[in-house]
Enzyme design. Sequence first.
Site, PDB file in Angstrom:
ATOM      1  N   ASN A 146       0.859  -1.182   0.000  1.00  0.00           N
ATOM      2  CA  ASN A 146       0.000   0.000   0.000  1.00  0.00           C
ATOM      3  C   ASN A 146       0.900   1.239   0.000  1.00  0.00           C
ATOM      4  O   ASN A 146       1.472   1.591   1.037  1.00  0.00           O
ATOM      5  CB  ASN A 146      -0.906  -0.014   1.244  1.00  0.00           C
ATOM      6  CG  ASN A 146      -1.761   1.240   1.323  1.00  0.00           C
ATOM      7  OD1 ASN A 146      -1.875   1.992   0.363  1.00  0.00           O
ATOM      8  ND2 ASN A 146      -2.362   1.474   2.486  1.00  0.00           N
ATOM      9  N   LYS A 196       0.011   4.227  -0.336  1.00  0.00           N
ATOM     10  CA  LYS A 196      -0.716   5.404   0.185  1.00  0.00           C
ATOM     11  C   LYS A 196      -0.495   6.581  -0.769  1.00  0.00           C
ATOM     12  O   LYS A 196      -0.373   6.380  -1.971  1.00  0.00           O
ATOM     13  CB  LYS A 196      -0.270   5.736   1.610  1.00  0.00           C
ATOM     14  CG  LYS A 196      -0.232   4.511   2.506  1.00  0.00           C
ATOM     15  CD  LYS A 196      -0.133   4.862   3.950  1.00  0.00           C
ATOM     16  CE  LYS A 196       0.150   3.608   4.755  1.00  0.00           C
ATOM     17  NZ  LYS A 196      -0.143   3.757   6.162  1.00  0.00           N
ATOM     18  N   HIS A 200      -9.561   0.939   4.475  1.00  0.00           N
ATOM     19  CA  HIS A 200      -8.328   1.229   5.223  1.00  0.00           C
ATOM     20  C   HIS A 200      -8.653   2.221   6.327  1.00  0.00           C
ATOM     21  O   HIS A 200      -9.467   3.129   6.140  1.00  0.00           O
ATOM     22  CB  HIS A 200      -7.272   1.799   4.264  1.00  0.00           C
ATOM     23  CG  HIS A 200      -5.910   1.856   4.898  1.00  0.00           C
ATOM     24  ND1 HIS A 200      -5.570   2.837   5.800  1.00  0.00           N
ATOM     25  CD2 HIS A 200      -4.828   1.049   4.785  1.00  0.00           C
ATOM     26  CE1 HIS A 200      -4.323   2.627   6.211  1.00  0.00           C
ATOM     27  NE2 HIS A 200      -3.855   1.548   5.607  1.00  0.00           N
ATOM     28  N   GLU A 241      -7.182   4.709   7.416  1.00  0.00           N
ATOM     29  CA  GLU A 241      -6.990   6.131   7.085  1.00  0.00           C
ATOM     30  C   GLU A 241      -8.217   6.684   6.355  1.00  0.00           C
ATOM     31  O   GLU A 241      -8.589   7.835   6.545  1.00  0.00           O
ATOM     32  CB  GLU A 241      -5.701   6.300   6.251  1.00  0.00           C
ATOM     33  CG  GLU A 241      -4.467   6.148   7.130  1.00  0.00           C
ATOM     34  CD  GLU A 241      -3.236   5.609   6.425  1.00  0.00           C
ATOM     35  OE1 GLU A 241      -3.186   5.605   5.190  1.00  0.00           O
ATOM     36  OE2 GLU A 241      -2.317   5.163   7.143  1.00  0.00           O
ATOM     37  N   GLU A 277      -5.696  -4.848  10.542  1.00  0.00           N
ATOM     38  CA  GLU A 277      -4.696  -3.801  10.739  1.00  0.00           C
ATOM     39  C   GLU A 277      -5.033  -3.011  12.004  1.00  0.00           C
ATOM     40  O   GLU A 277      -5.853  -2.080  11.956  1.00  0.00           O
ATOM     41  CB  GLU A 277      -4.701  -2.837   9.548  1.00  0.00           C
ATOM     42  CG  GLU A 277      -4.336  -3.494   8.238  1.00  0.00           C
ATOM     43  CD  GLU A 277      -3.695  -2.499   7.283  1.00  0.00           C
ATOM     44  OE1 GLU A 277      -2.591  -2.776   6.831  1.00  0.00           O
ATOM     45  OE2 GLU A 277      -4.277  -1.440   7.018  1.00  0.00           O
ATOM     46  N   GLY A 327       1.928   2.494  10.662  1.00  0.00           N
ATOM     47  CA  GLY A 327       2.857   3.614  10.485  1.00  0.00           C
ATOM     48  C   GLY A 327       3.523   4.071  11.778  1.00  0.00           C
ATOM     49  O   GLY A 327       4.117   5.149  11.832  1.00  0.00           O
ATOM     50  N   SER A 367       3.044  -1.845  10.509  1.00  0.00           N
ATOM     51  CA  SER A 367       4.485  -1.803  10.763  1.00  0.00           C
ATOM     52  C   SER A 367       5.193  -3.127  10.458  1.00  0.00           C
ATOM     53  O   SER A 367       6.158  -3.501  11.132  1.00  0.00           O
ATOM     54  CB  SER A 367       4.765  -1.364  12.208  1.00  0.00           C
ATOM     55  OG  SER A 367       4.318  -0.035  12.393  1.00  0.00           O
TER      56      SER A 367
HETATM   57  C1  PEP Z   1      -0.955   0.226   5.826  1.00  0.00           C
HETATM   58  O1  PEP Z   1      -0.981   1.368   5.419  1.00  0.00           O
HETATM   59  O2  PEP Z   1      -1.822  -0.559   5.444  1.00  0.00           O
HETATM   60  C2  PEP Z   1       0.114  -0.156   6.749  1.00  0.00           C
HETATM   61  C3  PEP Z   1       0.039  -1.317   7.321  1.00  0.00           C
HETATM   62  O3  PEP Z   1       1.126   0.745   6.932  1.00  0.00           O
HETATM   63  P1  PEP Z   1       2.546   0.465   7.661  1.00  0.00           P
HETATM   64  O4  PEP Z   1       3.058  -0.852   7.146  1.00  0.00           O
HETATM   65  O5  PEP Z   1       3.401   1.616   7.275  1.00  0.00           O
HETATM   66  O6  PEP Z   1       2.269   0.388   9.135  1.00  0.00           O
END
Ligand code: PEP
Length: 247
Positions: free
Chosen positions: A10, A12, A94, A96, A164, A170, A210
């Site tokens: 992803n 983003k 997601h 976000e 998630e 992040g 992460s």
């Molecule tokens: C994501 O945006 O789906 C995500 C898991 O981000 P990160 O790996 O940076 O935590």
Amino acid sequence: MARKTLVAANHKMNGTLQSVKEICQNLNNAQLDPNVETVVAPPAIYLLAARETLKKEIAVAAQNVFDKPNGAFTGETSAHQLKDASVDWAILGHSERRTILGETDETVASKTKYATDNGISVIWCCGESLEQREAGKTLEVIAAQLAALKKEVSDWSKIVIAYEPIWAIGTGKVATKEQAQEVHASIRKWLKDNVSQQASDETRILYGGSVSEKNCKELAQEADIDGFLVGGASLKPAFVDIINCKK
Ligand code: PEP
């Protein structure tokens, strides 16, 4: 039926035309585990470039798709347009988009139904906030998100679930393998109790939050973790090590 591992990137709202092409070329040139399905989700403006650059074995995903056919919906992209551009996947729900753009469980469910009914496979995201986890509500929150999805969707064959935890996205604070496995197992049980044994056995459940080349091996050994949705680390060459974590 064994579930095929899936690892999705992803991006983003990151990157440039050049950096997206470089990431795609690096993936083309790498020795990727053939037992892993790889999906790349660049920003919308770079979807076509990613599709043109990536070899056909690597799929492309949009980071969003609307729940209506083509028409007067300024700023949106339809499932039909994704299909037309050979973009076969979309990420939906997601955190976000849920928290910053106000998408509700119902909106996400409606988009997931429309996309899957129209030939787009969906990485459907769910997860709890830190506050919800600390209040002991994690499994309840996930079950409510799944229940909203079930109200709309009857065919689960084109859905991949990404768990998630919001506090892990992040932040560099990855869930422990025990924390992740507990939620993944509860999702699988929810599918068995509320959808079908087949959906429970066959639906892939990814972990996201992460994930890095350092922590992926340990997480990948858990029985109900079928791959990863990767944000930050998917922009780096080490993404290849995540794809190859079971090799
Ligand atoms: C994501 O945006 O789906 C995500 C898991 O981000 P990160 O790996 O940076 O935590």
